[in-house]
Scaffold this motif. Structure first.
Motif, PDB file in Angstrom:
ATOM      1  N   VAL A 223     -32.346 142.194  31.990  1.00  0.00           N
ATOM      2  CA  VAL A 223     -30.962 141.786  32.223  1.00  0.00           C
ATOM      3  C   VAL A 223     -30.858 141.361  33.682  1.00  0.00           C
ATOM      4  N   ASP A 224     -30.269 140.206  33.909  1.00  0.00           N
ATOM      5  CA  ASP A 224     -30.130 139.708  35.268  1.00  0.00           C
ATOM      6  C   ASP A 224     -28.973 140.405  35.958  1.00  0.00           C
ATOM      7  N   GLN A 225     -29.138 140.718  37.225  1.00  0.00           N
ATOM      8  CA  GLN A 225     -28.080 141.413  37.950  1.00  0.00           C
ATOM      9  C   GLN A 225     -26.789 140.619  37.963  1.00  0.00           C
ATOM     10  N   LYS A 226     -26.879 139.286  37.857  1.00  0.00           N
ATOM     11  CA  LYS A 226     -25.670 138.450  37.846  1.00  0.00           C
ATOM     12  C   LYS A 226     -24.807 138.773  36.638  1.00  0.00           C
ATOM     13  N   GLU A 227     -25.421 139.152  35.522  1.00  0.00           N
ATOM     14  CA  GLU A 227     -24.671 139.508  34.321  1.00  0.00           C
ATOM     15  C   GLU A 227     -23.884 140.793  34.507  1.00  0.00           C
ATOM     16  N   LEU A 228     -24.285 141.601  35.468  1.00  0.00           N
ATOM     17  CA  LEU A 228     -23.649 142.886  35.690  1.00  0.00           C
ATOM     18  C   LEU A 228     -22.615 142.852  36.815  1.00  0.00           C
TER      19      LEU A 228
END
Length: 231
Positions: A223-228
């Protein structure tokens, strides 16, 4: 993501608390390979040799304020690496550094402490990816084998480290004593470093120059940190 930076910092601190810098010494035969050399020059030689090996494995253990942190690093030629960090306070974490990106996978205890319960539930069992710079990274050989602080050392009696004869160099600063063990057979690699002060720790080094395989995790595990960012 702050959690990624915290893991890198924790891993680097675990190493740095023990090392402060790093080293090991060498040559073969009965003759002292460091004869006539000052302790500082031996340390510099060890620092250069260890860095130039390109790859190695390091295991460390640090005790501070009642907490014990253990870490294991495998660093590949070129700077990619993999590591695990275990702490009574922050739990279990894994780190991959591949192609200028870092991946962190950790248990619920780590994520709750560093990012909160919501993030912990979202990333359970997955790797969190973030861009990363080699500069200042936990796996940066330039940082790990710095020699500018390896000064003011004193050589004492040689010792045995896992069956290998080592030159022993000590550095005292206040109540803290750091001891460097440098291989005397073969290339002058650092074999072990211990620290005895407010932080007590040991780091051991092995497998210099041996290949280390580091691969990025599969896309469906990331999961990319941008999604979080919006959570």
């Amino acid at each position: 993501m702050a959690a990624n930076r915290k893991l890198l910092a924790a891993a680097a601190a675990c190493a740095a608390a023990v090392i402060g810098v790093t080293g090991c010494g060498g040559d073969s035969g009965d003759k002292d390979p460091f004869e006539g050399m000052s302790a500082d020059k031996i340390a510099k030689k060890a620092s250069n040799a260890s860095k130039n090996a390109g790859s190695f494995t390091m295991k460390s253990e640090v005790k501070e304020d009642g907490d014990q942190t253990t870490a294991a690093f495998s660093i590949a030629k070129g700077g990619d690496c993999k590591a695990t960090v275990d702490s009574g306070k922050t739990g279990h974490s894994e780190l991959l550094y591949v192609n200028k990106a870092s991946y962190v996978k950790a248990d619920e205890k780590f994520w709750k402490a560093s990012a909160g319960a919501t993030i912990a539930g979202r990333v359970k069992g997955r790797w969190v990816k973030s861009p990363s710079s080699r500069e200042g990274g936990a796996c940066n050989l330039d940082n790990m084998f710095k020699s500018d602080k390896l000064k003011g050392l004193k050589r004492v009696d040689d010792a045995d480290v896992d069956g290998k004869t080592a030159a022993v160099l000590i550095k005292k600063k206040g109540k803290e004593t750091t001891t460097f063990y440098v291989a005397m057979d073969g290339k002058p690699y650092f074999l072990k470093v211990t620290n005895n002060g407010d932080e007590k720790g040991t780091a051991t080094f092995s497998d210099y120059g041996k290949p280390v395989d580091v691969k990025a995790p599969a896309a469906d595990e990331v999961v990319d940190q941008k999604e979080l960012a919006g959570l």
